[in-house]
Design a protein around this motif. Structure first.
Motif, PDB file in Angstrom:
ATOM      1  N   HIS A   2     -22.377 -10.136  -1.000  1.00  0.00           N
ATOM      2  CA  HIS A   2     -22.510  -8.237  -1.281  1.00  0.00           C
ATOM      3  C   HIS A   2     -20.878  -7.875  -0.775  1.00  0.00           C
ATOM      4  N   CYS A   3     -20.309  -6.865  -0.969  1.00  0.00           N
ATOM      5  CA  CYS A   3     -19.265  -6.164  -0.516  1.00  0.00           C
ATOM      6  C   CYS A   3     -19.480  -4.698  -0.248  1.00  0.00           C
ATOM      7  N   TYR A  58     -12.810  -5.723  -3.243  1.00  0.00           N
ATOM      8  CA  TYR A  58     -12.616  -6.660  -1.670  1.00  0.00           C
ATOM      9  C   TYR A  58     -11.095  -7.389  -2.632  1.00  0.00           C
ATOM     10  N   GLN A  59     -10.038  -7.372  -1.607  1.00  0.00           N
ATOM     11  CA  GLN A  59      -9.050  -8.573  -1.792  1.00  0.00           C
ATOM     12  C   GLN A  59      -8.168  -8.699  -0.473  1.00  0.00           C
ATOM     13  N   LEU A  78     -12.804  -3.689   2.285  1.00  0.00           N
ATOM     14  CA  LEU A  78     -12.415  -5.188   2.788  1.00  0.00           C
ATOM     15  C   LEU A  78     -11.693  -6.137   2.240  1.00  0.00           C
ATOM     16  N   GLY A  79     -11.592  -6.792   2.804  1.00  0.00           N
ATOM     17  CA  GLY A  79      -9.968  -8.215   2.425  1.00  0.00           C
ATOM     18  C   GLY A  79     -11.171  -9.442   2.404  1.00  0.00           C
ATOM     19  N   PRO A  97      -1.769  -3.743   2.339  1.00  0.00           N
ATOM     20  CA  PRO A  97      -2.531  -4.531   3.155  1.00  0.00           C
ATOM     21  C   PRO A  97      -4.158  -5.140   2.295  1.00  0.00           C
ATOM     22  N   ALA A  98      -4.623  -6.285   2.715  1.00  0.00           N
ATOM     23  CA  ALA A  98      -5.630  -7.417   2.719  1.00  0.00           C
ATOM     24  C   ALA A  98      -6.412  -5.458   1.718  1.00  0.00           C
ATOM     25  N   GLY A  99      -7.188  -5.493   1.201  1.00  0.00           N
ATOM     26  CA  GLY A  99      -8.487  -4.717   0.917  1.00  0.00           C
ATOM     27  C   GLY A  99      -7.920  -2.582   0.741  1.00  0.00           C
ATOM     28  N   SER A 100      -6.479  -3.717  -0.398  1.00  0.00           N
ATOM     29  CA  SER A 100      -5.826  -2.033  -0.677  1.00  0.00           C
ATOM     30  C   SER A 100      -4.864  -2.690  -2.016  1.00  0.00           C
TER      31      SER A 100
END
Length: 199
Positions: free
Chosen positions: A133-134, A116-117, A139-140, A95-98
């Motif tokens: 910033h992340c 992030y992704q 984080l997506g 999933p997004a964030g990974s």
């Protein structure tokens, strides 16, 4: 009795002299069969001949899947995908964030702080963009803009970003670099958010 035993079958009749071992990927449950009684289900496999029960079809291990019936092995999940637990019938996109950067993942890796992704099924995370910033893992999308008095050239892992340098000011949110030097006659030891800095 002359009947084919469990784990075998005879397509030419019930004569035990013509019995054939059940093929790999299949099972022959019962005696006197004229054909295999079944195929290993999706998510399962059997590399051996002569299986006498459905239980001989093992579950694909975590990190692998099998989307077809009657198979002798499982496939490793592709990079960007994962196969959680055992018996997976299909790959699942990270999933997004990974991400997952190698085949055979049983789980995806969360993007670290500063990364992030936004998309699913990816092989890596993207560095937090300049001016943003992340400040968390997984984080997506970036967490937010760098606040006034700070900047980031990219990869900021804290909401504080980078404090504006001494002698310079950062007068907007989302800056990639300081806005400019402090006005004549003023000075800042860092973190200034207007050209007047500190007298």
């Amino acid at each position: 009795s002359g009947l084919c035993s469990s784990g075998t079958y005879s397509s030419g009749g019930a004569s035990s002299s013509a019995c054939t071992a059940c093929p790999a990927g299949m099972y022959c449950e019962g005696v006197g069969l004229s054909a295999p009684s079944g195929a290993c289900e999706v998510g399962r496999y059997n590399p051996l001949t002569g299986a006498a029960s459905r239980g001989a079809c093992g579950l694909c291990p975590a990190g692998q899947y099998q989307n077809l019936t009657g198979q002798t092995s499982c496939f490793p999940c592709s990079a960007g995908m994962f196969c959680a637990g055992s018996g997976s019938p299909a790959e699942t996109p990270c999933p997004a964030g990974s991400y997952s950067d190698a085949p055979g993942a049983a789980a995806c890796v969360l993007c670290g702080a500063g990364w992030y992704q936004a998309r699913s099924g990816m092989l890596a995370c993207d560095a937090c963009p300049a001016g943003w910033h992340c400040n968390a893992t997984g984080l997506g999308s970036p967490s937010g803009y760098c606040r006034a008095g700070t900047f980031s050239g990219g990869g900021a892992s804290s909401s504080a970003c980078t404090r504006c340098r001494a002698g310079w000011y950062c007068n907007e949110t989302g800056l990639e670099a300081p806005s400019g030097e402090c006005s004549v006659g003023t000075f800042s030891s860092g973190g200034a958010s207007s050209p007047q800095c500190t007298a």
